[in-house]
Design a protein around this motif. Structure first.
Motif, PDB file in Angstrom:
ATOM      1  N   PRO A  67      -7.176   9.935   0.613  1.00 51.43           N
ATOM      2  CA  PRO A  67      -6.853   8.511   0.785  1.00 51.43           C
ATOM      3  C   PRO A  67      -7.826   7.705  -0.068  1.00 51.43           C
ATOM      4  N   PHE A  68      -7.354   6.595  -0.602  1.00 47.82           N
ATOM      5  CA  PHE A  68      -8.280   5.766  -1.372  1.00 47.82           C
ATOM      6  C   PHE A  68      -9.193   5.026  -0.407  1.00 47.82           C
ATOM      7  N   TYR A  69     -10.475   5.229  -0.577  1.00 50.94           N
ATOM      8  CA  TYR A  69     -11.416   4.435   0.205  1.00 50.94           C
ATOM      9  C   TYR A  69     -12.552   3.961  -0.675  1.00 50.94           C
ATOM     10  N   GLN A  70     -12.768   2.685  -0.690  1.00 50.07           N
ATOM     11  CA  GLN A  70     -13.853   2.108  -1.480  1.00 50.07           C
ATOM     12  C   GLN A  70     -15.066   1.924  -0.586  1.00 50.07           C
ATOM     13  N   GLN A  71     -16.090   2.620  -0.913  1.00 52.87           N
ATOM     14  CA  GLN A  71     -17.310   2.535  -0.104  1.00 52.87           C
ATOM     15  C   GLN A  71     -17.914   1.126  -0.211  1.00 52.87           C
ATOM     16  N   THR A  96     -10.020  -7.090  12.483  1.00 52.49           N
ATOM     17  CA  THR A  96      -8.820  -6.319  12.190  1.00 52.49           C
ATOM     18  C   THR A  96      -8.527  -6.299  10.691  1.00 52.49           C
ATOM     19  N   GLY A  97      -8.028  -5.158  10.240  1.00 50.13           N
ATOM     20  CA  GLY A  97      -7.604  -5.024   8.840  1.00 50.13           C
ATOM     21  C   GLY A  97      -8.711  -5.038   7.823  1.00 50.13           C
ATOM     22  N   CYS A  98      -9.921  -4.595   8.205  1.00 50.70           N
ATOM     23  CA  CYS A  98     -11.019  -4.613   7.245  1.00 50.70           C
ATOM     24  C   CYS A  98     -11.310  -3.224   6.715  1.00 50.70           C
ATOM     25  N   GLY A  99     -10.543  -2.243   7.120  1.00 48.70           N
ATOM     26  CA  GLY A  99     -10.719  -0.914   6.541  1.00 48.70           C
ATOM     27  C   GLY A  99     -11.299   0.132   7.482  1.00 48.70           C
ATOM     28  N   LYS A 100     -11.347  -0.135   8.772  1.00 47.91           N
ATOM     29  CA  LYS A 100     -11.928   0.819   9.711  1.00 47.91           C
ATOM     30  C   LYS A 100     -11.118   2.117   9.751  1.00 47.91           C
ATOM     31  N   SER A 101      -9.827   1.964   9.941  1.00 45.99           N
ATOM     32  CA  SER A 101      -8.989   3.162  10.069  1.00 45.99           C
ATOM     33  C   SER A 101      -8.971   3.939   8.764  1.00 45.99           C
ATOM     34  N   ARG A 102      -8.908   3.188   7.676  1.00 44.29           N
ATOM     35  CA  ARG A 102      -8.891   3.852   6.379  1.00 44.29           C
ATOM     36  C   ARG A 102     -10.155   4.682   6.177  1.00 44.29           C
ATOM     37  N   PHE A 103     -11.255   4.142   6.618  1.00 41.66           N
ATOM     38  CA  PHE A 103     -12.536   4.838   6.486  1.00 41.66           C
ATOM     39  C   PHE A 103     -12.507   6.162   7.252  1.00 41.66           C
ATOM     40  N   GLN A 125     -11.781  -5.384  -5.988  1.00 46.72           N
ATOM     41  CA  GLN A 125     -11.654  -3.998  -6.453  1.00 46.72           C
ATOM     42  C   GLN A 125     -10.741  -3.188  -5.546  1.00 46.72           C
ATOM     43  N   ILE A 126     -10.967  -3.346  -4.241  1.00 50.36           N
ATOM     44  CA  ILE A 126     -10.208  -2.549  -3.278  1.00 50.36           C
ATOM     45  C   ILE A 126      -8.722  -2.824  -3.405  1.00 50.36           C
ATOM     46  N   VAL A 127      -8.382  -4.117  -3.348  1.00 49.56           N
ATOM     47  CA  VAL A 127      -6.963  -4.456  -3.362  1.00 49.56           C
ATOM     48  C   VAL A 127      -6.334  -4.080  -4.709  1.00 49.56           C
ATOM     49  N   LYS A 154      -7.222  -1.638  -6.729  1.00 48.82           N
ATOM     50  CA  LYS A 154      -7.051  -0.185  -6.792  1.00 48.82           C
ATOM     51  C   LYS A 154      -5.931   0.265  -5.865  1.00 48.82           C
ATOM     52  N   GLU A 155      -5.918  -0.294  -4.667  1.00 45.93           N
ATOM     53  CA  GLU A 155      -4.935   0.120  -3.666  1.00 45.93           C
ATOM     54  C   GLU A 155      -3.509  -0.155  -4.144  1.00 45.93           C
ATOM     55  N   THR A 156      -3.346  -1.250  -4.869  1.00 43.15           N
ATOM     56  CA  THR A 156      -1.982  -1.651  -5.220  1.00 43.15           C
ATOM     57  C   THR A 156      -1.680  -1.491  -6.703  1.00 43.15           C
ATOM     58  N   SER A 173      -6.780 -10.877   6.695  1.00 38.08           N
ATOM     59  CA  SER A 173      -7.419  -9.570   6.573  1.00 38.08           C
ATOM     60  C   SER A 173      -7.176  -8.949   5.205  1.00 38.08           C
ATOM     61  N   THR A 174      -7.998  -7.954   4.890  1.00 39.41           N
ATOM     62  CA  THR A 174      -7.789  -7.203   3.656  1.00 39.41           C
ATOM     63  C   THR A 174      -6.378  -6.606   3.647  1.00 39.41           C
ATOM     64  N   ARG A 175      -5.946  -6.183   4.815  1.00 40.51           N
ATOM     65  CA  ARG A 175      -4.609  -5.589   4.894  1.00 40.51           C
ATOM     66  C   ARG A 175      -3.556  -6.572   4.389  1.00 40.51           C
ATOM     67  N   LEU A 176      -3.675  -7.846   4.815  1.00 43.70           N
ATOM     68  CA  LEU A 176      -2.672  -8.827   4.386  1.00 43.70           C
ATOM     69  C   LEU A 176      -2.761  -9.080   2.886  1.00 43.70           C
ATOM     70  N   LEU A 177      -3.971  -9.022   2.343  1.00 46.21           N
ATOM     71  CA  LEU A 177      -4.108  -9.182   0.897  1.00 46.21           C
ATOM     72  C   LEU A 177      -3.369  -8.050   0.183  1.00 46.21           C
ATOM     73  N   VAL A 178      -3.500  -6.849   0.744  1.00 40.76           N
ATOM     74  CA  VAL A 178      -2.792  -5.697   0.160  1.00 40.76           C
ATOM     75  C   VAL A 178      -1.281  -5.945   0.209  1.00 40.76           C
ATOM     76  N   TYR A 179      -0.816  -6.464   1.332  1.00 34.52           N
ATOM     77  CA  TYR A 179       0.624  -6.754   1.442  1.00 34.52           C
ATOM     78  C   TYR A 179       1.058  -7.726   0.343  1.00 34.52           C
TER      79      TYR A 179
HETATM   80  N1  LIG Z   1     -12.859  -0.117   1.864  1.00 35.67           N
HETATM   81  C1  LIG Z   1     -11.523   0.031   1.670  1.00 35.67           C
HETATM   82  N2  LIG Z   1     -11.039   0.933   0.814  1.00 35.67           N
HETATM   83  C2  LIG Z   1      -9.719   1.062   0.622  1.00 35.67           C
HETATM   84  N3  LIG Z   1      -8.797   0.308   1.227  1.00 35.67           N
HETATM   85  C3  LIG Z   1      -9.206  -0.627   2.103  1.00 35.67           C
HETATM   86  C4  LIG Z   1     -10.573  -0.797   2.360  1.00 35.67           C
HETATM   87  N4  LIG Z   1     -10.703  -1.798   3.245  1.00 35.67           N
HETATM   88  C5  LIG Z   1      -9.463  -2.219   3.530  1.00 35.67           C
HETATM   89  N5  LIG Z   1      -8.547  -1.515   2.834  1.00 35.67           N
HETATM   90  C6  LIG Z   1      -7.120  -1.782   2.845  1.00 35.67           C
HETATM   91  O1  LIG Z   1      -6.847  -2.588   3.985  1.00 35.67           O
HETATM   92  C7  LIG Z   1      -5.860  -2.004   4.800  1.00 35.67           C
HETATM   93  C8  LIG Z   1      -6.196  -2.193   6.256  1.00 35.67           C
HETATM   94  O2  LIG Z   1      -7.269  -1.412   6.612  1.00 35.67           O
HETATM   95  P1  LIG Z   1      -7.321  -0.633   7.993  1.00 35.67           P
HETATM   96  O3  LIG Z   1      -8.265   0.479   7.820  1.00 35.67           O
HETATM   97  O4  LIG Z   1      -5.981  -0.329   8.495  1.00 35.67           O
HETATM   98  O5  LIG Z   1      -7.941  -1.777   8.904  1.00 35.67           O
HETATM   99  P2  LIG Z   1      -8.526  -1.726  10.380  1.00 35.67           P
HETATM  100  O6  LIG Z   1      -8.459  -0.343  10.856  1.00 35.67           O
HETATM  101  O7  LIG Z   1      -9.919  -2.211  10.217  1.00 35.67           O
HETATM  102  O8  LIG Z   1      -7.711  -2.697  11.169  1.00 35.67           O
HETATM  103  C9  LIG Z   1      -5.823  -0.543   4.387  1.00 35.67           C
HETATM  104  O9  LIG Z   1      -4.520  -0.049   4.538  1.00 35.67           O
HETATM  105  C10 LIG Z   1      -6.218  -0.604   2.938  1.00 35.67           C
HETATM  106  O10 LIG Z   1      -5.105  -0.897   2.151  1.00 35.67           O
END
Ligand SMILES: Nc1ncnc2c1ncn2[C@@H]1O[C@H](COP(=O)(O)OP(=O)(O)O)[C@@H](O)[C@H]1O
Ligand SMILES: [Mg+2]
Lengths: 288, 754
Positions: free
Chosen positions: A34-38, A62-69, A204-206, A208-210, A240-246
Motif C-alpha cells: 500500500p502507498f504510505y508516506q511516512q 478522521t481521514g488522516c491516514g491511520k488505517s493506511r498506516f 505529496q501524499i495526495v 502520489k496516491e492519485t 480530511s486528507t481522504r476527502l482531498l484524495v476524493y
Molecule cells: N501518510 C499517508 N500516506 C498515504 N496515503 C495517505 C496518508 N495519509 C492519508 N492518506 C490518504 O488518506 C486516505 C484516508 O486515510 P485513512 O487511513 O483511511 O484515514 P483514517 O484511518 O485516519 O480515518 C487514505 O485512503 C489515503 O488515500
C-alpha cells in the motif's frame, strides 16, 4: 461492523485453522504494497513496537491516514491484518466469538479478535471509543505480558500466537468527556499521535496516491487548510486528507476542478450556507 | 390602583420606587423589563433608564410612550450602546415641544428594531437626524397655516421604519424621505399615503433606492472569510457613506476593529460581498506585511507614492496566496488612459501613480511610458526575491518620485478622475509620527503586592515546573498559597441570575435531558437478567425456519448514573479587568455571570463540583482561591465569594492546574472534568521566555491525563488559536463573542458531558 477483511459468516472456526492455517493466514495478508508516506519516523517506531509485540494506539482526526498506516505496517512486516470497525452495538461476543445454534446442536464460531490471536495476525480495532467500555475490557488480558484471551463460554484460554499484535485507533477530536478512552485502557498501549500532514507533505501524499499533478494538488491542500481554520468556528472537523484524495480522483477522471472540490470537499462536511459560501469562494480564489 | 406593590426583592422595590408611576400597565411589564435591563445595562445605565422612563411617564401623553420606552430601551441599548440615550431623549423633547407629541409613542415603538438593524451609535444618530429634519419640514406648513398642525406623515413613517431599514441603507432612507417631503409637504392625505407605503410612487422610490449588499447581512460570511482564508479576525464596524458629503469615508482599521461602509453596490460585475472581501484581503495584507514607517521626514507626495507602492506590494503577496484575487482587484482597480491628464495645466501625480499601480498588478496593462515600465520591471525584480519589505519598497517609491517629478505636480488643480482605488484602506496604519508622544513607555508598570496586603492562610504547597529547554522539571519551583476567596454580597449574584432568567429557562430544558434516568433497559444481550420476549420469538422463528438465530435474546437493566465530578478553574489575572470587545462589560463581569449560571446549572444536575480562582505574581506567589468546595451547595456563602471576584496579577496556569488536580484526583468518580476558563496565555512577570509557561501548562495537561482527568479550556482570547492548541491539544474552545459567554459556558459544559 466488520470490514471486508473478515465477515462473521466467513469466520474461521478453530478446527479449520488447525487444518489449514496457512491458507487462512494468507487470506488476511496484504499482497501489494500500500502507498504510505511516512510523516516522521513512525515506521521505524512501529517496527520497534512490533519487535516487542507492544500494543499500539494510533490517535488522530478522521481521514488522516491511520488505517493506511496500519495496513502498510502489516504489509511491511508481512503479517496478516484483521480489521474491526467498532460501533456502539458491538458486544464482547462480536469480538471474541459465540456459539451458533445448528439443527443438530451448537457450533462455536471464533470472533475476529480470537481469530487474530490464533493466527498470529495484527488485529486492528478501528475507532475503539465507539464501542462500549464493557466491550473493550476484553482486550485487556491480551495487552499485558500474559497475552492470553479467555473464552469464558467455551472454557478455553487462548495463548496468543507469537506474531499476534493488537492495534487500536481513536479520534480524540470528539471533544467529549464521554468519548474519551479510559486511562486504564490507554495505559496499555504505546501511542502514535497523528494529525493532518503539513501542506507540503499532504500535497505529496495526495499527488502520489492519485497520480495528479502536484501544482494542482497544492491548491486542494490550500482549500483544505481554509476549512481547517474554521474548525471550532462553525465546523467540527476540517476537510480530511481522504476527502482531498476524493477530489483529486474526480479531477483525474475529468471533472472540472471547481466542481470536484465542491462535491468532494465542501458538500460532505457542512450544511451551513455561510461556511459553504466561504469555502466555495476559497475554491474560486484558489483556482484563478 | 395598586400603589402598594410589594416586590420580593428589596432592590426591585427600590427600582420601582425610582420609576414613580401609578400606571398599572407599567407594573405588569415591570419585572420583565427589569430582567432584560439588568442583563444589558450598567449600574449608571440602569439609573438613566429608570429616570428617562419616569420623565416620559410624566409627559402627559398617557401610558403608551412610557410602556414603549420601558420595553424598547434595553434591547436598543444592547444594539447601539446605552450612551445613545441622551440623543434619544433630545428628540423626544423636541417632539414634545412641537405639535408632534403624539408621535412619541410610535417613535419609541419601533426604536428597538431600528437600532438592531443599524448596530452602531453613529448610525442611530443619523436616523434621529433624518427624523428631526423630516419633522421640522412637515410640521404645521399645510396650506400656509401656522405651525399648529402635527406632521401627518411622521407616525406613518415610524411604523414603516424597521421595514424600510431592512431594505435600505440610511442613505437610501434619506433619499426616500426626501422625495416624500419634497412632493407632499403640503398634502396631508397624500403625505400619509406616501409614508405608509400606500402610494405607487412611494413603492417605486423604495425600489429605486434599494440596492447593494448590506454589511449587516454578510457579516458572518466575512468573519469566516477572514478566519478561513486568512487566519485573521476582528470586529467589523459599519459607517454610513451618506452623511459626509465632502470627504467620503474610506475603510480603515484600528484598535476597535475594521471600519467598512454599511453597504456596497455591485460594481463592474463584482458583487457587494466580493467588494467587502477585497477590502478585507487588502487590510489583511497590511496587517501581515506592512511595518509602519516614521513619516516625519517625508513630503506628502513622497508618502503618497510610498503608499501606492506598498499597497501594490502587499497585493502582490496576497495574489500569491490566492491567485483568484488578481481578477478581483483588477476588476475594481481604475485603469486611467495614459493621455487623460495634461501635465501642462494640471498636477498629474495621482494619475501617474494610479497608472503605475495598475501596471504593477496587471500584466496586460499596455502602458508605453518608459519610466513606468522601468519601475514595473524593478518592482517585479524586487518582489521576485521574496516578500520584500515596506522599507525596501519605499526606497523604490522615492526614486520613482525623483525620476518622474514635474513642476506641475505642485499645481492646485489636481487630476482626480479615475484615480481612487476604493477597496484600499486609508493607510493610516502605515505611518507613525514622532512628535505624537512616546506611548511605548507606558507599559511595564510595576506589579507588586502592596505592603500590608499579606498572604494569609496555609503554608504554601510547592509544585514542579517544566523547563522545556532542558526537558526536565524544576523541582518545587512554584509556591501555591491557598485561601478562601473573600466574600461580597450574595444578592449581586442573585441579581445576575435573575438577569439571565430567560436563558436559565432554556438551559433548564437542556438540563432535564441530561439528567440521568434511573433505569435503562439494554436489549440484545446474550446474557442478561431477563428474557427479551420479542427478540426471543424472532430468534425462534429464524431457528425453526432453518436460519441462524440471533443469540442475543436477553435484556438487562442498568442504572445509568452520571458519575462526573467537575472542577472549574478560573483565571483571575489582571487582563480580565479589560472591557470585552463589543460590550460595555469587563471580561471579569462576564465571567462572573457565566460562572454563576454554570454553577446554577451544575447544581441542578447534581454533579459534584468545585470552583477555584487563581492568579500569580512570580513563582513565589501563586494564589489559589477556593470559591466553592465539593462539600458545599451553591448557596449564599458561595455566591458571596463569587460576588467578590476580582482580577489582578498574572496567569501561572500550570501550577494552578496541578493544585486543582490534587483535589480533583482525590475524588471518587468515573469521569473527572477540569474546566479552565481563561482570557490569555499562561504567563508571569518572572517568565521572560514566552514559551516557558505555555510549555509548562502543556506538561501539566499531560499530567492530568495520566490522572484520568479530562482538562478542557475555554479561552476568551481571540488570539488563542496561536497557542491554546499547543497546551490543550483539541480540548479547547475559543469564545469569539465574549458577550455571549454566559450563554455559551453552560451549553459547552452540557455538550461535553452529554
Ligand atoms: N501518510 C499517508 N500516506 C498515504 N496515503 C495517505 C496518508 N495519509 C492519508 N492518506 C490518504 O488518506 C486516505 C484516508 O486515510 P485513512 O487511513 O483511511 O484515514 P483514517 O484511518 O485516519 O480515518 C487514505 O485512503 C489515503 O488515500
Ligand atoms: Mg492600504
Amino acid at each position: 461492523m466488520i470490514e471486508n477483511e473478515v465477515s462473521v459468516e466467513a469466520n474461521v472456526s478453530e478446527v479449520n485453522v488447525k487444518q489449514s492455517g496457512h491458507n487462512y493466514k494468507d487470506q488476511y495478508k496484504i499482497h501489494q504494497e500500500p502507498f504510505y508516506q511516512q510523516q516522521r519516523n513512525e515506521v521505524q517506531l512501529y517496527e520497534a513496537a512490533y519487535r516487542s509485540r507492544l500494543p499500539v494506539m494510533v490517535k488522530g482526526p478522521t481521514g488522516c491516514g491511520k488505517s493506511r498506516f496500519v495496513e502498510y505496517m502489516a504489509w511491511k512486516l508481512n503479517k496478516p491484518l484483521i480489521t474491526v470497525a467498532c460501533n456502539e452495538d458491538m458486544t464482547a461476543s462480536d469480538l471474541v466469538g459465540r456459539y451458533l445454534l445448528e439443527a443438530n446442536g451448537t457450533r462455536w464460531l471464533d470472533g475476529p479478535l480470537t481469530t487474530a490471536a490464533r493466527l498470529g495476525a495484527i488485529c486492528y480495532l478501528d475507532e475503539i471509543v465507539e464501542a462500549r467500555q464493557d466491550t473493550t475490557v476484553v482486550i485487556h488480558p491480551l495487552t499485558d505480558h500474559r497475552r492470553t484471551l479467555p473464552l469464558d463460554k467455551k472454557g478455553e484460554l487462548i495463548h496468543a500466537h507469537p506474531d499476534f499484535q493488537l492495534v487500536i485507533s481513536y479520534n480524540p477530536g470528539y471533544q467529549s468527556l464521554m468519548k474519551d478512552l479510559k486511562q486504564s485502557t490507554k495505559q496499555r498501549f504505546t501511542a502514535f499521535d497523528f494529525d493532518y500532514p503539513n501542506a507540503e507533505l499532504e500535497t505529496q501524499i495526495v499527488a502520489k496516491e492519485t497520480g495528479m499533478d502536484a501544482a494542482l494538488v497544492a491548491k486542494l491542500v490550500k482549500i483544505g487548510g481554509v476549512a481547517r481554520n474554521l474548525k471550532g468556528h462553525g465546523l467540527d472537523e476540517g476537510i480530511s486528507t481522504r476527502l482531498l484524495v476524493y477530489a483529486a480522483t474526480l479531477i483525474k477522471d475529468g471533472v472540472e476542478p471547481r466542481d470536484a472540490c465542491r462535491m468532494a470537499m465542501v458538500r460532505p462536511i457542512t450544511d451551513d450556507a455561510d461556511i459553504r459560501e466561504t469555502l466555495d469562494h476559497a475554491i474560486d480564489a484558489t483556482f484563478a | 390602583m395598586t400603589t402598594e406593590t410589594e416586590y420580593q426583592h428589596p432592590l426591585m422595590a427600590a427600582y420601582w420606587k425610582q420609576l414613580d408611576t401609578r400606571f398599572p400597565q407599567v407594573e405588569e411589564v415591570f419585572e420583565d423589563c427589569m430582567a432584560e435591563a439588568l442583563a444589558v445595562l450598567t449600574r449608571a445605565g440602569l439609573d438613566a433608564y429608570l429616570e428617562a422612563a419616569r420623565v416620559i411617564g410624566k409627559l402627559g401623553r398617557g401610558v403608551e410612550p412610557m410602556l414603549a420606552f420601558m420595553e424598547a430601551w434595553p434591547s436598543t441599548a444592547k444594539a447601539v450602546g446605552e450612551s445613545a440615550l441622551p440623543a434619544v431623549m433630545v428628540l423626544i423633547q423636541r417632539m414634545q415641544k412641537s405639535p408632534n407629541g403624539r408621535a412619541i409613542a410610535p417613535f419609541l415603538q419601533t426604536l428597538a428594531p431600528v437600532a438592531r438593524r443599524l448596530k452602531a451609535q453613529e448610525l442611530l444618530q443619523d436616523y434621529l437626524d433624518i427624523t428631526l429634519n423630516f419633522m421640522e419640514r412637515t410640521t404645521g406648513s399645510i396650506h400656509g397655516h401656522h405651525t399648529t398642525f402635527p406632521s401627518p406623515g411622521l407616525p406613518e413613517f415610524f411604523a414603516q421604519a424597521p421595514n424600510l431599514l431592512s431594505q435600505l441603507t440610511l442613505a437610501g432612507l434619506k433619499n426616500w424621505v426626501e422625495y416624500g417631503i419634497r412632493n407632499y409637504r403640503t398634502h396631508p392625505e397624500r403625505q400619509k399615503d406616501y409614508f405608509s407605503l400606500q402610494s405607487a410612487d412611494s413603492r417605486a422610490v423604495l425600489q429605486r433606492e434599494r440596492h447593494g449588499t448590506l454589511l449587516v447581512d454578510v457579516e458572518r460570511k466575512l468573519d469566516m472569510y477572514l478566519r478561513g482564508l486568512w487566519r485573521d479576525s476582528d470586529h467589523l464596524v459599519p459607517y454610513s457613506t451618506a452623511f459626509d458629503e465632502i470627504r467620503k469615508p474610506i475603510p480603515y482599521y484600528d484598535k476597535l476593529g475594521i471600519r467598512l461602509p454599511d453597504v456596497y453596490d455591485d460594481a463592474d460585475n463584482v458583487s457587494g460581498l466580493d467588494r467587502y472581501r477585497a477590502v478585507l484581503a487588502h487590510i489583511v495584507g497590511h496587517r501581515r506585511w506592512s511595518e509602519a514607517q516614521v513619516a516625519d521626514n517625508w513630503s506628502p507626495f513622497q508618502r503618497m507614492a510610498v503608499e501606492f507602492f506598498e499597497d501594490c506590494r502587499i497585493e502582490t503577496l496576497l495574489i500569491r496566496e490566492y491567485p483568484g484575487l488578481r481578477k478581483l482587484f483588477l476588476a475594481l482597480h481604475p485603469e486611467p488612459l495614459e493621455t487623460s491628464c495634461d501635465p501642462e495645466t494640471t498636477s498629474c501625480l495621482r494619475h501617474r501613480m494610479t497608472m503605475l499601480s495598475r501596471a504593477l498588478l496587471d500584466p496586460d496593462h499596455g502602458y508605453v511610458d518608459a519610466d513606468l515600465n522601468d519601475f514595473v520591471a524593478r518592482f517585479h525584480a524586487v518582489m521576485a526575491q521574496g516578500t520584500s519589505s515596506m522599507q525596501e519598497i519605499a526606497s523604490l517609491a522615492l526614486s520613482y518620485v525623483a525620476r518622474t517629478r514635474r513642476q506641475s505636480d505642485q499645481f492646485a488643480r489636481v487630476h482626480f478622475d479615475n484615480t481612487v482605488v476604493d477597496y484600499r484602506d486609508d493607510n493610516r496604519q502605515l505611518w507613525k509620527f514622532i512628535e505624537a508622544g512616546d506611548e511605548e513607555d507606558a507599559f511595564d508598570e510595576e506589579r507588586k503586592i502592596e505592603p500590608g496586603e499579606e498572604i494569609r492562610g496555609l503554608p504554601p504547597r510547592h509544585y514542579p515546573e517544566w523547563d522545556y529547554s532542558s526537558q526536565t522539571y524544576r523541582p518545587d519551583w512554584a509556591s501555591v498559597y491557598e485561601a478562601l476567596h473573600p466574600s461580597g454580597n450574595p444578592a449581586d449574584i442573585d441579581r445576575l441570575l435573575q438577569k439571565h432568567s430567560a436563558l436559565a429557562k432554556q438551559l433548564k430544558k437542556m438540563l432535564d435531558l441530561l439528567k440521568p434516568q434511573d433505569k435503562v433497559r439494554i436489549r440484545y444481550q446474550e446474557e442478561g437478567s431477563e428474557l427479551d420476549l420479542d427478540v426471543a420469538i424472532r430468534s425462534l422463528i429464524d431457528f425453526k425456519g432453518g436460519a441462524t438465530p440471533d443469540p442475543r435474546i436477553n435484556m438487562s437493566h442498568k442504572t445509568s448514573g452520571r458519575d462526573i465530578t467537575v472542577m472549574l478553574l478560573l483565571d483571575l489575572s489582571e487582563s480580565l479587568n479589560k472591557k470585552a470587545a463589543g460590550s460595555d462589560q469587563t471580561i471579569l463581569e462576564l465571567s462572573q455571570e457565566a460562572v454563576s449560571l454554570l454553577a446554577w446549572a451544575i447544581e441542578k444536575l447534581g454533579d459534584p463540583f468545585a470552583i477555584a480562582g487563581f492568579h500569580s505574581n512570580t513563582r513565589h506567589d501563586v494564589r489559589y482561591l477556593h470559591i466553592k468546595g465539593y462539600g458545599e451547595h451553591f448557596n449564599d456563602d458561595v455566591k458571596a465569594r463569587l460576588a467578590a471576584m476580582e482580577a489582578g496579577y498574572s496567569t501561572r496556569m500550570g501550577a494552578a492546574m496541578r493544585h486543582a488536580a490534587h483535589y480533583l484526583a482525590a475524588r471518587p468518580a468515573d469521569k473527572k472534568l477540569m474546566l479552565i476558563l481563561t482570557d490569555g496565555r499562561s504567563s508571569d512577570v518572572d517568565a521572560h521566555d514566552e514559551r516557558l509557561l505555555i510549555e509548562d501548562a502543556r506538561q501539566a495537561v499531560k499530567e492530568l491525563d495520566r490522572q484520568d482527568i479530562f482538562p478542557y479550556c475555554i479561552s476568551l482570547d481571540p488570539k488563542a488559536d496561536e497557542y491554546v492548541g499547543d497546551i490543550f491539544g483539541r480540548q479547547f474552545t475559543v469564545i469569539d463573542h465574549i458577550e455571549r459567554l454566559p450563554e455559551r459556558l453552560p451549553q459547552l459544559f452540557m455538550a461535553l458531558t452529554k
